[in-house]
Scaffold this motif. Sequence first.
Motif, mmCIF file in Angstrom:
data_model
loop_
_atom_site.group_PDB
_atom_site.id
_atom_site.type_symbol
_atom_site.label_atom_id
_atom_site.label_comp_id
_atom_site.label_asym_id
_atom_site.label_seq_id
_atom_site.Cartn_x
_atom_site.Cartn_y
_atom_site.Cartn_z
ATOM 1 N N ALA A 130 -26.494 -7.074 -7.807
ATOM 2 C CA ALA A 130 -25.154 -7.303 -7.267
ATOM 3 C C ALA A 130 -24.475 -5.984 -6.908
ATOM 4 O O ALA A 130 -23.896 -5.848 -5.826
ATOM 5 C CB ALA A 130 -24.313 -8.085 -8.277
ATOM 6 N N ALA A 131 -24.552 -5.000 -7.808
ATOM 7 C CA ALA A 131 -23.943 -3.691 -7.537
ATOM 8 C C ALA A 131 -24.584 -3.053 -6.308
ATOM 9 O O ALA A 131 -23.891 -2.467 -5.472
ATOM 10 C CB ALA A 131 -24.081 -2.783 -8.759
ATOM 11 N N TYR A 132 -25.893 -3.182 -6.184
ATOM 12 C CA TYR A 132 -26.614 -2.610 -5.046
ATOM 13 C C TYR A 132 -26.163 -3.277 -3.742
ATOM 14 O O TYR A 132 -25.842 -2.604 -2.764
ATOM 15 C CB TYR A 132 -28.125 -2.784 -5.229
ATOM 16 N N MET A 133 -26.123 -4.589 -3.745
ATOM 17 C CA MET A 133 -25.796 -5.321 -2.527
ATOM 18 C C MET A 133 -24.348 -5.078 -2.086
ATOM 19 O O MET A 133 -24.078 -4.909 -0.899
ATOM 20 C CB MET A 133 -26.081 -6.812 -2.726
ATOM 21 N N VAL A 134 -23.431 -5.004 -3.033
ATOM 22 C CA VAL A 134 -22.031 -4.729 -2.708
ATOM 23 C C VAL A 134 -21.887 -3.302 -2.192
ATOM 24 O O VAL A 134 -21.243 -3.058 -1.175
ATOM 25 C CB VAL A 134 -21.121 -4.978 -3.930
ATOM 26 N N ALA A 135 -22.514 -2.336 -2.877
ATOM 27 C CA ALA A 135 -22.429 -0.937 -2.458
ATOM 28 C C ALA A 135 -23.065 -0.730 -1.083
ATOM 29 O O ALA A 135 -22.528 -0.002 -0.241
ATOM 30 C CB ALA A 135 -23.097 -0.027 -3.493
ATOM 31 N N GLU A 136 -24.201 -1.370 -0.853
ATOM 32 C CA GLU A 136 -24.876 -1.238 0.433
ATOM 33 C C GLU A 136 -23.971 -1.733 1.552
ATOM 34 O O GLU A 136 -23.807 -1.061 2.585
ATOM 35 C CB GLU A 136 -26.188 -2.044 0.429
ATOM 36 N N GLN A 137 -23.358 -2.867 1.358
ATOM 37 C CA GLN A 137 -22.493 -3.433 2.393
ATOM 38 C C GLN A 137 -21.212 -2.614 2.570
ATOM 39 O O GLN A 137 -20.722 -2.465 3.689
ATOM 40 C CB GLN A 137 -22.164 -4.894 2.079
ATOM 41 N N ALA A 138 -20.698 -2.066 1.479
ATOM 42 C CA ALA A 138 -19.462 -1.283 1.536
ATOM 43 C C ALA A 138 -19.708 0.146 2.048
ATOM 44 O O ALA A 138 -18.765 0.858 2.387
ATOM 45 C CB ALA A 138 -18.812 -1.225 0.157
ATOM 46 N N GLY A 139 -20.972 0.556 2.071
ATOM 47 C CA GLY A 139 -21.278 1.915 2.506
ATOM 48 C C GLY A 139 -20.947 2.957 1.463
ATOM 49 O O GLY A 139 -20.694 4.107 1.776
ATOM 50 N N THR A 140 -20.953 2.526 0.183
ATOM 51 C CA THR A 140 -20.681 3.458 -0.911
ATOM 52 C C THR A 140 -21.994 3.829 -1.600
ATOM 53 O O THR A 140 -23.066 3.318 -1.258
ATOM 54 C CB THR A 140 -19.698 2.841 -1.923
ATOM 55 N N GLU A 141 -21.905 4.705 -2.582
ATOM 56 C CA GLU A 141 -23.108 5.186 -3.277
ATOM 57 C C GLU A 141 -23.851 4.039 -3.959
ATOM 58 O O GLU A 141 -23.255 3.239 -4.674
ATOM 59 C CB GLU A 141 -22.706 6.235 -4.316
ATOM 60 N N LEU A 142 -25.153 3.990 -3.712
ATOM 61 C CA LEU A 142 -25.993 2.956 -4.292
ATOM 62 C C LEU A 142 -26.323 3.287 -5.732
ATOM 63 O O LEU A 142 -26.406 4.472 -6.094
ATOM 64 C CB LEU A 142 -27.284 2.819 -3.488
ATOM 65 N N PRO A 143 -26.530 2.280 -6.587
ATOM 66 C CA PRO A 143 -26.924 2.558 -7.973
ATOM 67 C C PRO A 143 -28.311 3.187 -7.996
ATOM 68 O O PRO A 143 -29.130 2.955 -7.103
ATOM 69 C CB PRO A 143 -26.922 1.177 -8.637
ATOM 70 N N VAL A 144 -28.560 3.953 -9.025
ATOM 71 C CA VAL A 144 -29.885 4.594 -9.169
ATOM 72 C C VAL A 144 -30.626 4.018 -10.346
ATOM 73 O O VAL A 144 -30.128 3.329 -11.147
ATOM 74 C CB VAL A 144 -29.778 6.118 -9.331
#
Length: 69
Positions: free
Chosen positions: A55-69
């Motif tokens: 969920a964090a990855y998909m939200v960050a990807e769409q928002a253009g913010t830093e992806l989780p590592v």
Amino acid sequence: MSTTETRANEAVITTATTFGSAADLTGALIRAAIAHGEHEKRTGAEDPNWPHWYAAYMVAEQAGTELPV
């Protein structure tokens, strides 16, 4: 606009996340699965909290913010 805060080593991104079609959602899930596989390789352990990571990855990807590592 999205906001990010850190809560117990977990990035929480508050933003609207939408997918225009089932195919778009499927693509996002596949990209998250591939990235999560790399995450588990790096950590050397299975991630029991994978739904949160996805969920964090998909939200960050769409928002253009830093992806989780």
